[in-house]
Scaffold this motif. Sequence first.
Motif, PDB file in Angstrom:
ATOM      1  N   ILE A   1      46.353  25.917  32.209  1.00 38.87           N
ATOM      2  CA  ILE A   1      47.369  26.164  31.203  1.00 38.87           C
ATOM      3  C   ILE A   1      48.281  24.943  31.168  1.00 38.87           C
ATOM      4  O   ILE A   1      48.749  24.474  32.202  1.00 38.87           O
ATOM      5  N   ASP A   2      48.525  24.430  29.957  1.00 39.51           N
ATOM      6  CA  ASP A   2      49.447  23.309  29.790  1.00 39.51           C
ATOM      7  C   ASP A   2      50.225  23.518  28.494  1.00 39.51           C
ATOM      8  O   ASP A   2      50.152  24.583  27.890  1.00 39.51           O
ATOM      9  N   THR A   3      50.951  22.518  28.047  1.00 39.86           N
ATOM     10  CA  THR A   3      51.817  22.676  26.868  1.00 39.86           C
ATOM     11  C   THR A   3      51.060  22.831  25.554  1.00 39.86           C
ATOM     12  O   THR A   3      51.669  23.130  24.532  1.00 39.86           O
ATOM     13  N   SER A   4      49.732  22.634  25.560  1.00 36.91           N
ATOM     14  CA  SER A   4      48.962  22.862  24.338  1.00 36.91           C
ATOM     15  C   SER A   4      48.760  24.355  24.066  1.00 36.91           C
ATOM     16  O   SER A   4      48.384  24.744  22.974  1.00 36.91           O
ATOM     17  N   TRP A   5      49.025  25.187  25.050  1.00 38.13           N
ATOM     18  CA  TRP A   5      48.865  26.629  24.902  1.00 38.13           C
ATOM     19  C   TRP A   5      50.069  27.224  24.184  1.00 38.13           C
ATOM     20  O   TRP A   5      51.160  26.677  24.212  1.00 38.13           O
ATOM     21  N   ARG A   6      49.850  28.362  23.536  1.00 41.08           N
ATOM     22  CA  ARG A   6      50.931  29.094  22.877  1.00 41.08           C
ATOM     23  C   ARG A   6      50.788  30.576  23.193  1.00 41.08           C
ATOM     24  O   ARG A   6      49.745  31.015  23.676  1.00 41.08           O
ATOM     25  N   VAL A   7      51.830  31.320  22.929  1.00 42.41           N
ATOM     26  CA  VAL A   7      51.852  32.760  23.176  1.00 42.41           C
ATOM     27  C   VAL A   7      51.926  33.479  21.837  1.00 42.41           C
ATOM     28  O   VAL A   7      52.755  33.136  20.991  1.00 42.41           O
ATOM     29  N   THR A   8      51.061  34.469  21.647  1.00 41.52           N
ATOM     30  CA  THR A   8      51.114  35.320  20.460  1.00 41.52           C
ATOM     31  C   THR A   8      51.181  36.779  20.918  1.00 41.52           C
ATOM     32  O   THR A   8      50.808  37.095  22.048  1.00 41.52           O
ATOM     33  N   THR A   9      51.631  37.630  20.017  1.00 39.44           N
ATOM     34  CA  THR A   9      51.757  39.048  20.354  1.00 39.44           C
ATOM     35  C   THR A   9      51.290  39.925  19.204  1.00 39.44           C
ATOM     36  O   THR A   9      51.345  39.523  18.045  1.00 39.44           O
ATOM     37  N   THR A  10      50.845  41.133  19.556  1.00 39.80           N
ATOM     38  CA  THR A  10      50.521  42.170  18.581  1.00 39.80           C
ATOM     39  C   THR A  10      51.087  43.481  19.109  1.00 39.80           C
ATOM     40  O   THR A  10      50.770  43.874  20.241  1.00 39.80           O
ATOM     41  N   GLY A  11      51.925  44.113  18.314  1.00 39.90           N
ATOM     42  CA  GLY A  11      52.465  45.411  18.699  1.00 39.90           C
ATOM     43  C   GLY A  11      53.536  45.360  19.768  1.00 39.90           C
ATOM     44  O   GLY A  11      53.849  46.382  20.376  1.00 39.90           O
ATOM     45  N   VAL A  12      54.082  44.175  20.009  1.00 44.46           N
ATOM     46  CA  VAL A  12      55.125  44.032  21.016  1.00 44.46           C
ATOM     47  C   VAL A  12      56.105  42.953  20.546  1.00 44.46           C
ATOM     48  O   VAL A  12      55.698  41.919  20.028  1.00 44.46           O
ATOM     49  N   ALA A  13      57.384  43.215  20.706  1.00 38.52           N
ATOM     50  CA  ALA A  13      58.414  42.268  20.262  1.00 38.52           C
ATOM     51  C   ALA A  13      58.525  41.095  21.224  1.00 38.52           C
ATOM     52  O   ALA A  13      58.218  41.212  22.412  1.00 38.52           O
ATOM     53  N   SER A  14      58.977  39.974  20.708  1.00 39.55           N
ATOM     54  CA  SER A  14      59.155  38.793  21.556  1.00 39.55           C
ATOM     55  C   SER A  14      60.246  39.007  22.599  1.00 39.55           C
ATOM     56  O   SER A  14      60.316  38.290  23.582  1.00 39.55           O
ATOM     57  N   THR A  15      61.079  40.040  22.395  1.00 36.90           N
ATOM     58  CA  THR A  15      62.137  40.354  23.350  1.00 36.90           C
ATOM     59  C   THR A  15      61.676  41.326  24.441  1.00 36.90           C
ATOM     60  O   THR A  15      62.438  41.625  25.358  1.00 36.90           O
TER      61      THR A  15
ATOM     62  N   ALA B   1      47.075  26.059  15.788  1.00 40.08           N
ATOM     63  CA  ALA B   1      45.758  26.237  16.411  1.00 40.08           C
ATOM     64  C   ALA B   1      45.827  25.819  17.872  1.00 40.08           C
ATOM     65  O   ALA B   1      46.797  25.201  18.313  1.00 40.08           O
ATOM     66  N   GLY B   2      44.792  26.144  18.608  1.00 39.57           N
ATOM     67  CA  GLY B   2      44.719  25.750  20.007  1.00 39.57           C
ATOM     68  C   GLY B   2      44.611  26.947  20.923  1.00 39.57           C
ATOM     69  O   GLY B   2      44.559  28.102  20.486  1.00 39.57           O
ATOM     70  N   PRO B   3      44.592  26.687  22.209  1.00 40.95           N
ATOM     71  CA  PRO B   3      44.446  27.781  23.173  1.00 40.95           C
ATOM     72  C   PRO B   3      45.648  28.712  23.144  1.00 40.95           C
ATOM     73  O   PRO B   3      46.776  28.287  22.878  1.00 40.95           O
ATOM     74  N   VAL B   4      45.387  29.994  23.422  1.00 37.76           N
ATOM     75  CA  VAL B   4      46.422  31.004  23.245  1.00 37.76           C
ATOM     76  C   VAL B   4      46.426  32.011  24.404  1.00 37.76           C
ATOM     77  O   VAL B   4      45.375  32.342  24.941  1.00 37.76           O
ATOM     78  N   ILE B   5      47.629  32.446  24.732  1.00 39.06           N
ATOM     79  CA  ILE B   5      47.816  33.625  25.579  1.00 39.06           C
ATOM     80  C   ILE B   5      48.288  34.716  24.626  1.00 39.06           C
ATOM     81  O   ILE B   5      49.343  34.587  24.002  1.00 39.06           O
ATOM     82  N   HIS B   6      47.490  35.764  24.487  1.00 42.19           N
ATOM     83  CA  HIS B   6      47.798  36.827  23.537  1.00 42.19           C
ATOM     84  C   HIS B   6      48.169  38.095  24.296  1.00 42.19           C
ATOM     85  O   HIS B   6      47.416  38.549  25.159  1.00 42.19           O
ATOM     86  N   LEU B   7      49.319  38.646  23.969  1.00 40.20           N
ATOM     87  CA  LEU B   7      49.802  39.887  24.571  1.00 40.20           C
ATOM     88  C   LEU B   7      49.804  40.971  23.504  1.00 40.20           C
ATOM     89  O   LEU B   7      50.289  40.750  22.392  1.00 40.20           O
ATOM     90  N   ALA B   8      49.269  42.143  23.848  1.00 40.80           N
ATOM     91  CA  ALA B   8      49.181  43.225  22.868  1.00 40.80           C
ATOM     92  C   ALA B   8      49.306  44.581  23.541  1.00 40.80           C
ATOM     93  O   ALA B   8      49.014  44.733  24.725  1.00 40.80           O
ATOM     94  N   VAL B   9      49.736  45.542  22.753  1.00 38.84           N
ATOM     95  CA  VAL B   9      49.728  46.940  23.168  1.00 38.84           C
ATOM     96  C   VAL B   9      48.760  47.666  22.258  1.00 38.84           C
ATOM     97  O   VAL B   9      48.873  47.598  21.029  1.00 38.84           O
ATOM     98  N   GLN B  10      47.784  48.323  22.866  1.00 35.92           N
ATOM     99  CA  GLN B  10      46.789  49.076  22.121  1.00 35.92           C
ATOM    100  C   GLN B  10      46.388  50.279  22.968  1.00 35.92           C
ATOM    101  O   GLN B  10      45.683  50.119  23.971  1.00 35.92           O
ATOM    102  N   PRO B  11      46.879  51.464  22.605  1.00 37.23           N
ATOM    103  CA  PRO B  11      46.584  52.654  23.409  1.00 37.23           C
ATOM    104  C   PRO B  11      45.086  52.840  23.639  1.00 37.23           C
ATOM    105  O   PRO B  11      44.256  52.534  22.778  1.00 37.23           O
ATOM    106  N   ASP B  12      44.758  53.308  24.826  1.00 35.11           N
ATOM    107  CA  ASP B  12      43.389  53.651  25.223  1.00 35.11           C
ATOM    108  C   ASP B  12      42.436  52.467  25.280  1.00 35.11           C
ATOM    109  O   ASP B  12      41.224  52.640  25.197  1.00 35.11           O
TER     110      ASP B  12
END
Length: 189
Positions: A1-15, A40-51
């Motif tokens: 992981i370096d500065t080329s990575w970014r964080v994205t989210t689905t179903g969760v606030a940035s806070t 574009a580029g490598p990503v760390i994706h955080l999401a909430v998805q029941p089940d």
Amino acid sequence: IDTSWRVTTTGVASTDIAVQTLHAAMKDEGLILSQAEDRAGPVIHLAVQPDTVATGGEADLQRQGYLLTVTRDRVEVIGNSREGLFYGVQTLVQLLAGDGRQNLVLPEVTIRDWPTYQLRICHWDTKHHQDRIKTLKRYLDWMAKFKLNAVSFELEDKFAYPSHPTIGAPGAFTSEQMQDLVNYGLARH
């Protein structure tokens, strides 16, 4: 992981505490990751998805399940709930800490995880000392890192009882301080 990575989210606030925990861990490693959705580029994706993860357990345990998937250019943490996402981020942060020789290098892996027990508790005894709220919050942060979800505070005379002020020791915690501590813990599940 370096500065080329970014964080994205689905179903969760940035806070959300899970997102904030990830960013704090990255900052501790000297990295500030972008949250730009359009880059574009490598990503760390955080999401909430029941089940997403079927635990076969009670609803309380089901909520705490998460899926962590690491590939060459994508890390994905999907929680069955915000609670599960938080625990998944804790595992990711543990992996990012590395093996003592190299950090920020992740293995390609898929982890499906959930607790066996609903209640994972520690005890904190204030009998012979008075801690600061800052110290207790740091203790709660460490508990969260290990996915513990309850604390038993033994306060005795370290609480300023509103109806019996003579019971509390000098400098005892006020109701407001204890409520602040409870809220801090609840935010960390």
